[in-house]
Write a protein that holds these residues in place. Sequence first.
Motif, PDB file in Angstrom:
ATOM      1  N   GLU A  46      76.829  48.935  37.444  1.00 56.91           N
ATOM      2  CA  GLU A  46      76.154  47.652  37.680  1.00 56.91           C
ATOM      3  C   GLU A  46      75.664  47.576  39.122  1.00 56.91           C
ATOM      4  O   GLU A  46      76.403  47.876  40.056  1.00 56.91           O
ATOM      5  N   ALA A  48      73.774  44.707  40.366  1.00 55.08           N
ATOM      6  CA  ALA A  48      73.566  43.333  40.829  1.00 55.08           C
ATOM      7  C   ALA A  48      74.617  42.973  41.870  1.00 55.08           C
ATOM      8  O   ALA A  48      75.785  43.345  41.731  1.00 55.08           O
ATOM      9  N   GLU A  98      78.535  41.948  41.222  1.00 53.36           N
ATOM     10  CA  GLU A  98      78.939  42.266  39.854  1.00 53.36           C
ATOM     11  C   GLU A  98      80.028  43.339  39.858  1.00 53.36           C
ATOM     12  O   GLU A  98      79.823  44.442  40.356  1.00 53.36           O
ATOM     13  N   GLN A 139      74.801  43.102  33.228  1.00 51.86           N
ATOM     14  CA  GLN A 139      73.520  42.506  33.565  1.00 51.86           C
ATOM     15  C   GLN A 139      72.444  43.562  33.340  1.00 51.86           C
ATOM     16  O   GLN A 139      72.618  44.728  33.697  1.00 51.86           O
ATOM     17  N   THR A 197      73.135  41.262  29.212  1.00 50.50           N
ATOM     18  CA  THR A 197      72.714  39.884  29.448  1.00 50.50           C
ATOM     19  C   THR A 197      71.445  39.921  30.293  1.00 50.50           C
ATOM     20  O   THR A 197      71.342  40.689  31.252  1.00 50.50           O
ATOM     21  N   ASP A 203      69.635  36.765  31.107  1.00 47.19           N
ATOM     22  CA  ASP A 203      69.275  35.440  31.629  1.00 47.19           C
ATOM     23  C   ASP A 203      67.808  35.166  31.294  1.00 47.19           C
ATOM     24  O   ASP A 203      66.974  34.956  32.182  1.00 47.19           O
ATOM     25  N   ASN A 238      64.322  35.029  33.824  1.00 44.72           N
ATOM     26  CA  ASN A 238      63.939  36.391  34.195  1.00 44.72           C
ATOM     27  C   ASN A 238      62.734  36.871  33.394  1.00 44.72           C
ATOM     28  O   ASN A 238      62.743  37.978  32.843  1.00 44.72           O
ATOM     29  N   SER A 284      69.266  40.671  24.016  1.00 49.40           N
ATOM     30  CA  SER A 284      69.938  39.711  24.899  1.00 49.40           C
ATOM     31  C   SER A 284      71.224  39.211  24.272  1.00 49.40           C
ATOM     32  O   SER A 284      71.204  38.471  23.279  1.00 49.40           O
ATOM     33  N   GLU A 300      73.142  36.998  25.377  1.00 40.38           N
ATOM     34  CA  GLU A 300      73.277  35.540  25.490  1.00 40.38           C
ATOM     35  C   GLU A 300      72.701  34.816  24.277  1.00 40.38           C
ATOM     36  O   GLU A 300      73.060  33.675  24.004  1.00 40.38           O
ATOM     37  N   ASN A 355      79.326  34.033  39.938  1.00 42.73           N
ATOM     38  CA  ASN A 355      79.668  34.876  38.789  1.00 42.73           C
ATOM     39  C   ASN A 355      81.184  34.802  38.608  1.00 42.73           C
ATOM     40  O   ASN A 355      81.917  35.683  39.041  1.00 42.73           O
TER      41      ASN A 355
END
Length: 373
Positions: A8, A10, A13, A74, A93, A95, A99, A115, A117, A316
């Motif tokens: 990851e 980000a 994260e 992410q 995910t 967002d 995004n 996704s 989510e 987060n």
Amino acid sequence: MRIAVLKERAPGETRVALTPETAKKFAALGATVAVEEGAGLKASIPDEAYKEAGAEVVTGPKAVEGADIVLGVQAPDVMTLAGAKPGAWVAATFDPFRNSDLIEAYAKGGFEALSMEFMPRITRAQSMDVLSSQSNLAGYKAVISSANEYGRAFPMMMTAAGTVQAAKCFVMGVGVAGLQAIATAKRLGAQVSATDVRSATKEQIMSLGAKPVFVESVEGIEGEGSGGYATEMSEEYQKAQAELVSSHIAKQDIVITTALIPGRPAPRLISDAQIATMKPGSVIFDLAVAHGGNVEGSKPDETVVKHGVKIIGFSNTSAHLAADASALFARNLYNFLSAFWDQEAKRPVLDEEIGNAVRLTQGGKVVNERLAG
């Protein structure tokens, strides 16, 4: 079938989308699993553990070379997907409502973005629901972090030197995170109350031993909103709720806010004037701070002090419980893909109901109805 997992990238994260447990399960389905070197270190998973589970550990983004499916917490930048097969799936995910540029890039790159989510809130998809698993941990962490900042005991304590009164904790928003926050605060010995715009949550609050605090003079939502979330209320209800909260919040030591509306900024639940009525030393944890915040003046990953009240919140929250959050997230992904695994095709084949819900891009286009317009 090659499944790849990248480290990851980000900021902040700490989670990883694959654990040795799920790597072994994917291998049992007949998949080859590749993991970028160091992908699990922040979640206390050494590379050797992946190797022992049958995964290949690869240096750098080369882990995605030849991948049919890429898993992420992410969604990775499209540039890091170079070498993956044309039309490769990326389950992570995204967002999606914030995004759009990333999703357009996935479409142009020919990738199929899935996704997590957007997983529908239906019975057979419960084990695939990353929002629920991560929110559960976030609700727990919100209470633990608040207790740490509070500087006083949560339970009532009777000692020879006198009695320490139990902390009063108020939870605003009774979704997955809110219910776990109630349960955690009760386990710590606090006096807990909670509110929600959905009247159907009263029974859930009471089942956990907490006191429901509801507007009675104006009708709220009888059941669930779309996807299990609440929806925006009338101005009349918002005014009545603000008055009720103002009278209740002044007596509280800890307040946890959890309200989110998909695709929109988080609703404002607590104003500066309401904060001013609270006792100095009280704590507010804003679980929605990364989405605009439920609390006036809250800032992600900062402790803001207003009128002697500490306001905290993480950008987060579940990443602060990296090992458990990764384990649950990885199981959600495995449950998702294995549920649709076709032994003849030796790959997952999504059905229409869940496939259409989670698929953002396909064939070079953005295809999800929720992103239309």
